[in-house]
Design an enzyme around this catalytic site. Structure first.
Site, short mmCIF file in Angstrom:
data_model
loop_
_atom_site.label_atom_id
_atom_site.label_comp_id
_atom_site.label_asym_id
_atom_site.label_seq_id
_atom_site.Cartn_x
_atom_site.Cartn_y
_atom_site.Cartn_z
N ASN A 53 0.80 -1.13 -0.18
CA ASN A 53 -0.02 0.02 0.07
C ASN A 53 0.89 1.34 -0.04
O ASN A 53 1.55 1.46 0.82
CB ASN A 53 -0.73 -0.05 1.12
N LYS A 93 0.07 4.16 -0.23
CA LYS A 93 -0.82 5.36 0.48
C LYS A 93 -0.53 6.63 -0.72
O LYS A 93 -0.54 6.40 -1.81
CB LYS A 93 -0.13 5.68 1.81
N HIS A 142 -9.57 0.75 5.58
CA HIS A 142 -8.33 1.02 6.29
C HIS A 142 -8.29 1.98 7.52
O HIS A 142 -9.20 3.02 7.56
CB HIS A 142 -7.33 1.61 5.23
N GLU A 165 -6.54 4.45 8.34
CA GLU A 165 -6.41 6.05 8.00
C GLU A 165 -7.43 6.51 7.41
O GLU A 165 -7.72 7.55 7.68
CB GLU A 165 -5.08 6.12 6.90
N GLU A 184 -4.86 -5.29 10.97
CA GLU A 184 -3.68 -4.20 11.36
C GLU A 184 -4.01 -3.47 12.55
O GLU A 184 -4.76 -2.48 12.38
CB GLU A 184 -4.15 -3.20 9.93
N GLY A 200 2.75 2.05 10.56
CA GLY A 200 3.55 3.32 10.45
C GLY A 200 4.29 3.79 11.62
O GLY A 200 4.84 5.00 11.73
N SER A 233 4.06 -2.30 10.30
CA SER A 233 5.38 -2.13 10.38
C SER A 233 6.10 -3.40 9.92
O SER A 233 7.07 -3.75 10.70
CB SER A 233 5.71 -1.49 11.70
C1 PEP Z 1 -0.78 -0.06 6.07
O1 PEP Z 1 -0.86 1.06 5.87
O2 PEP Z 1 -1.43 -0.73 5.77
C2 PEP Z 1 0.53 -0.66 6.84
C3 PEP Z 1 0.45 -1.72 7.33
O3 PEP Z 1 1.46 0.56 6.67
P1 PEP Z 1 3.08 0.18 7.42
O4 PEP Z 1 3.50 -1.15 7.03
O5 PEP Z 1 3.78 1.39 7.09
O6 PEP Z 1 2.99 0.28 8.99
#
Ligand code: PEP
Length: 252
Positions: free
Chosen positions: A8, A10, A94, A96, A166, A172, A212
């Site tokens: 992703n 973003k 998601h 975000e 998640e 992040g 992460s």
């Molecule tokens: C995500 O945005 O779905 C995500 C897992 O981000 P990151 O790997 O940067 O934590």
């Protein structure tokens, strides 16, 4: 396991950087384990070009989709439009989008319905915040999110749904769930799917971990039988790093 490794981006990358990534990843696909599906979710303006171009087996996902069908909804793009551009999946729910764009459980459920009605695959994201984790409420949060998002979804329709667990506190932040925390939550989600749908649906639905994830921790995180792969944010931006996650190569 890693049946699916999805990236992703973003709101990152110019179109030329996106093209370059697809080229690099496309070349690398011949060396990737053949049983792993590779997916990337670029920014929306690039979807049509990337989905219509040379893919080398890479699945293309949208990071968002409208909860409406076509009509007077300025700025929205529908599931049907995405399918017509050759897009395979949409990320829905998601954290975000929930936190920064006011996406409610109700909107998430509508988006899931729109996707399934249009034969667009869904990567349904769920995850608890740090407060809920500290209170030990992670399972009830996930249950409520999944119950709502999958309301009215039929058994056969679940073939179009991938679930991504998640934990918000790991997205992040550089802080990952431990392999045990991921294993416990994935087991919980699979049990939920078994109860809500059937044992077969639970066994056949891919449940991805996100938060992460990087080459140094992917193998451990994906070691649980209930973890079917990952949704990768930051570490998907460089195709060479993303490839290492797919290959379980922790050298960096
Ligand atoms: C995500 O945005 O779905 C995500 C897992 O981000 P990151 O790997 O940067 O934590």
């Amino acid at each position: 396991m890693r049946n699916i490794v999805a990236g992703n981006w973003k709101s990152n990358k110019s179109i030329s950087e996106a093209r370059e990534w697809m080229l690099e990843m496309g070349k690398a696909m011949v060396n990737m384990p053949q049983d792993v599906k590779v997916m990337i979710a670029p920014p929306a303006p690039y979807l049509s070009e990337l989905a219509g171009g040379k893919r080398n087996g890479i699945l293309i996902a949208s990071q968002n989709v409208s909860s409406f069908s076509e009509g007077a909804y300025t700025g929205e793009f529908t599931a049907e439009m995405l399918v017509s551009c050759g897009v395979d999946f949409a990320l829905v729910g998601h954290s975000e989008r929930r936190a920064d764009f006011g996406e409610t459980d109700e909107m998430v459920a509508k988006k899931v319905r729109r996707c399934l009605d249009s034969n667009l695959g869904v990567v349904l994201c769920c995850g608890e915040n740090l407060f809920s984790r500290d209170e030990g409420n992670q399972e009830s949060v996930i249950k409520a999110q999944l119950m709502s998002a999958l309301e009215g979804v039929g058994l056969e329709e679940m073939t179009g749904v991938v679930v991504a667990y998640e934990p918000i506190w790991a997205i992040g932040t550089g802080r990952t769930a431990s392999a045990q925390q991921a294993a416990e939550m994935h087991f919980y989600i699979r049990s939920f799917l078994s109860e809500r749908f059937s044992g077969d649906v639970a066994a056949e639905t891919s449940i991805l971990y996100g938060g992460s994830c990087k080459p140094s921790n992917a193998k451990e995180l994906f070691s649980s039988p209930d973890v079917d792969g990952g949704l990768i944010g930051g570490a998907s931006l460089e195709s060479s790093v993303f490839q290492k996650i797919i290959e379980f190569d922790s050298s960096l």
